[in-house]
Design an enzyme around this catalytic site. Structure first.
Site, mmCIF file in Angstrom:
data_model
loop_
_atom_site.group_PDB
_atom_site.id
_atom_site.type_symbol
_atom_site.label_atom_id
_atom_site.label_comp_id
_atom_site.label_asym_id
_atom_site.label_seq_id
_atom_site.Cartn_x
_atom_site.Cartn_y
_atom_site.Cartn_z
ATOM 1 C CD GLN A 43 39.601 53.624 65.181
ATOM 2 O OE1 GLN A 43 39.089 52.625 64.692
ATOM 3 N NE2 GLN A 43 40.568 53.554 66.063
ATOM 4 C CG HIS A 57 36.749 49.149 70.534
ATOM 5 N ND1 HIS A 57 37.513 49.439 71.639
ATOM 6 C CD2 HIS A 57 37.305 49.871 69.513
ATOM 7 C CE1 HIS A 57 38.461 50.293 71.317
ATOM 8 N NE2 HIS A 57 38.366 50.577 70.028
ATOM 9 C CD GLU A 58 36.861 48.801 65.724
ATOM 10 O OE1 GLU A 58 36.868 49.986 65.337
ATOM 11 O OE2 GLU A 58 37.837 48.263 66.290
ATOM 12 C CB CYS A 106 41.565 52.424 71.174
ATOM 13 S SG CYS A 106 40.763 53.423 69.909
ATOM 14 C CG LEU A 107 44.646 50.676 66.015
ATOM 15 C CD1 LEU A 107 44.425 50.305 64.553
ATOM 16 C CD2 LEU A 107 46.008 50.186 66.494
ATOM 17 C CG HIS A 131 36.030 53.899 67.076
ATOM 18 N ND1 HIS A 131 36.707 54.922 67.689
ATOM 19 C CD2 HIS A 131 36.766 52.780 67.307
ATOM 20 C CE1 HIS A 131 37.809 54.440 68.267
ATOM 21 N NE2 HIS A 131 37.866 53.143 68.054
ATOM 22 N N GLY A 178 40.980 45.799 64.314
ATOM 23 C CA GLY A 178 39.764 46.445 63.839
ATOM 24 C C GLY A 178 40.044 47.904 63.530
HETATM 25 O O1 K1U Z 1 39.398 50.285 67.056
HETATM 26 C C1 K1U Z 1 40.599 50.193 67.197
HETATM 27 O O2 K1U Z 1 41.235 51.176 67.543
HETATM 28 C C2 K1U Z 1 41.307 48.890 66.961
HETATM 29 C C3 K1U Z 1 41.504 48.081 68.234
HETATM 30 C C4 K1U Z 1 40.389 47.055 68.326
HETATM 31 C C5 K1U Z 1 40.185 46.416 69.670
HETATM 32 C C6 K1U Z 1 41.155 45.693 70.296
HETATM 33 C C7 K1U Z 1 40.929 45.104 71.523
HETATM 34 C C8 K1U Z 1 39.712 45.230 72.121
HETATM 35 C C9 K1U Z 1 38.740 45.968 71.501
HETATM 36 C C10 K1U Z 1 38.970 46.547 70.275
HETATM 37 C C11 K1U Z 1 42.868 47.416 68.145
HETATM 38 O O3 K1U Z 1 43.135 46.708 67.243
HETATM 39 S S1 K1U Z 1 43.999 47.742 69.408
HETATM 40 C C12 K1U Z 1 45.397 46.721 68.975
HETATM 41 C C13 K1U Z 1 45.197 45.271 69.291
HETATM 42 O O4 K1U Z 1 44.292 44.906 70.007
HETATM 43 C C14 K1U Z 1 46.097 44.246 68.700
HETATM 44 C C15 K1U Z 1 47.195 44.601 67.943
HETATM 45 C C16 K1U Z 1 48.014 43.616 67.399
HETATM 46 C C17 K1U Z 1 47.740 42.292 67.615
HETATM 47 C C18 K1U Z 1 46.666 41.925 68.371
HETATM 48 C C19 K1U Z 1 45.837 42.907 68.912
HETATM 49 ZN ZN ZN Z 2 39.345 51.998 68.830
#
Ligand code: K1U
Ligand code: ZN
Length: 176
Positions: A51, A134-135, A92-93, A138, A46
């Site tokens: 972000q 979560h988004e 979270c990225l 943000h 996501g």
């Molecule tokens: O919002 C963001 O920073 C993105 C975030 C979304 C998220 C993940 C998990 C729980 C709540 C919200 C991410 O994508 S973190 C990376 C991640 O979860 C992932 C990366 C590669 C493969 C599978 C998952």
């Molecule tokens: Zn995030």
């Protein structure tokens, strides 16, 4: 298409409240395409416009393993459908390499608009419910680390600052 820089905690721009999108223009469609490219490359599931320092109510998401289910949410509204909450280990990225459990309502209703300008409504549970909440945070200038203890948040901040410094060092200088 373009890869966009992702803001990292504790950048104050991550605290900006996103404004609604008044019209789905080619510029919005281009931003969504760039956000997908950025999210897939990260990799993540996501990404909220906040972000990438664009303070409008736009979210992209793809929960599939093979990048086949892109979803776009414009001007989203999320309503809990239950008081029951479920813990999920979130990442979270904008807070790289930090993962911790957050409790959120387990079922929600989502009202939003797609890139075609059409309004839609859906119910979500599981990872989709976690990710959209979560988004949405943000877009409201909130991060998942805000739900953690002050000590955990401080440790997360120090770790992310170290990672960001390291990433800057590793960047190959541009030859002139
Ligand atoms: O919002 C963001 O920073 C993105 C975030 C979304 C998220 C993940 C998990 C729980 C709540 C919200 C991410 O994508 S973190 C990376 C991640 O979860 C992932 C990366 C590669 C493969 C599978 C998952
Ligand atoms: Zn995030």
């Amino acid at each position: 298409m373009a890869l966009l820089p992702i803001l990292s905690f504790p950048d104050p721009r991550l605290r900006t409240i996103a404004k609604p999108v008044s019209e789905v223009t080619d510029e919005i469609r281009q931003l969504a395409a760039d956000m997908f490219e950025t999210m897939y490359e990260a990799p993540g599931i996501g990404l909220a416009a906040t972000q990438v320092d664009q303070h409008i109510q736009l979210i992209v998401m793809d929960l599939s393993e093979d990048k086949t289910q892109p979803m776009v949410f414009i001007n989203p509204k999320v309503t809990p459908l239950t008081a029951e909450t479920q813990p999920y280990e979130e990442g979270c990225l904008s807070v790289p390499q930090i993962y911790d459990k957050v409790d959120r309502p387990s079922r929600v209703k989502i009202n939003a608009m797609g890139l075609d300008g059409q309004a839609f409504e859906m119910e979500a549970d599981g990872l989709l419910a976690v990710c959209i909440q979560h988004e949405m945070d943000h877009l409201d200038g909130k991060l998942f680390v805000d739900y953690l203890s002050p000590l955990k948040r401080q440790r997360a901040r120090e770790k992310v600052e170290k990672i960001v410094r390291q990433r800057h060092k590793e960047q190959v200088p541009v030859k002139r």
